[in-house]
Scaffold this motif. Structure first.
Motif, PDB file in Angstrom:
ATOM      1  N   THR A  48      32.653  45.389  47.097  1.00  0.00           N
ATOM      2  CA  THR A  48      31.525  44.507  46.785  1.00  0.00           C
ATOM      3  C   THR A  48      30.755  45.152  45.641  1.00  0.00           C
ATOM      4  O   THR A  48      30.668  46.377  45.573  1.00  0.00           O
ATOM      5  N   GLY A  49      30.249  44.320  44.737  1.00  0.00           N
ATOM      6  CA  GLY A  49      29.506  44.889  43.625  1.00  0.00           C
ATOM      7  C   GLY A  49      28.709  43.848  42.872  1.00  0.00           C
ATOM      8  O   GLY A  49      28.600  42.700  43.310  1.00  0.00           O
ATOM      9  N   THR A  50      28.164  44.277  41.735  1.00  0.00           N
ATOM     10  CA  THR A  50      27.376  43.396  40.884  1.00  0.00           C
ATOM     11  C   THR A  50      28.020  43.311  39.505  1.00  0.00           C
ATOM     12  O   THR A  50      28.374  44.341  38.923  1.00  0.00           O
ATOM     13  N   VAL A  51      28.196  42.084  39.006  1.00  0.00           N
ATOM     14  CA  VAL A  51      28.797  41.880  37.688  1.00  0.00           C
ATOM     15  C   VAL A  51      27.848  42.387  36.608  1.00  0.00           C
ATOM     16  O   VAL A  51      26.670  42.017  36.579  1.00  0.00           O
ATOM     17  N   LYS A  52      28.341  43.266  35.735  1.00  0.00           N
ATOM     18  CA  LYS A  52      27.516  43.827  34.660  1.00  0.00           C
ATOM     19  C   LYS A  52      27.858  43.220  33.300  1.00  0.00           C
ATOM     20  O   LYS A  52      26.987  43.002  32.471  1.00  0.00           O
ATOM     21  N   VAL A  53      29.158  43.015  33.052  1.00  0.00           N
ATOM     22  CA  VAL A  53      29.610  42.473  31.769  1.00  0.00           C
ATOM     23  C   VAL A  53      30.781  41.541  32.024  1.00  0.00           C
ATOM     24  O   VAL A  53      31.649  41.849  32.850  1.00  0.00           O
ATOM     25  N   VAL A  54      30.798  40.393  31.342  1.00  0.00           N
ATOM     26  CA  VAL A  54      31.976  39.529  31.344  1.00  0.00           C
ATOM     27  C   VAL A  54      32.502  39.526  29.913  1.00  0.00           C
ATOM     28  O   VAL A  54      31.871  38.984  29.009  1.00  0.00           O
ATOM     29  N   ASP A  55      33.605  40.203  29.699  1.00  0.00           N
ATOM     30  CA  ASP A  55      34.176  40.384  28.366  1.00  0.00           C
ATOM     31  C   ASP A  55      35.349  39.415  28.173  1.00  0.00           C
ATOM     32  O   ASP A  55      36.506  39.753  28.448  1.00  0.00           O
TER      33      ASP A  55
END
Ligand SMILES: [Cu+2]
Length: 116
Positions: A48-55
């Motif tokens: 589980t995590g948090t999206v930081k960048v969508v490249d």
């Protein structure tokens, strides 16, 4: 010229060693070994995590994720290979549950969605 000759001899030695290694090994056993090697380098895990960048151009989603016990990973921020559909389905700042295949530190997303 000397370097090239040395390289050629090394290549020939490697080739003959590989042939010797295979000799006498029945193909079913060899297939089994190869499957085990494949299994060893690609491990499925979830986190589980948090999206930081969508490249989009790079085909990667960077996620700040929690510990992954299955891989002995601590919490970290890293980029995962992602499909266009996966990248379209998430946004920066979103909390996500995801599954991925890991080869060492190289992760490929197999599923990603909003955290429950
Ligand atoms: Cu990581």
């Amino acid at each position: 010229m000397k370097t090239q000759t040395t390289f050629l001899i090394a290549a020939l030695l490697t080739a003959s060693l590989q042939q010797t290694g295979n000799a006498g090994s029945p193909s079913p056993a060899r297939d089994q070994t190869m499957q085990m090697e494949t299994h060893a380098v690609a491990t499925k895990a979830s986190a589980t995590g948090t999206v930081k960048v969508v490249d989009g151009a790079g085909g990667k989603i960077t996620i700040s994720h929690g510990p992954v016990a299955a891989l002995n990973w601590p919490a970290m921020t890293m980029a995962f290979k992602a499909t266009q559909a996966q990248m379209a389905a998430v946004h920066v700042g979103q909390k996500v549950d995801f599954e991925f295949l890991s080869k060492g530190m190289d992760g490929t997303l197999t599923r990603i969605g909003p955290a429950k």
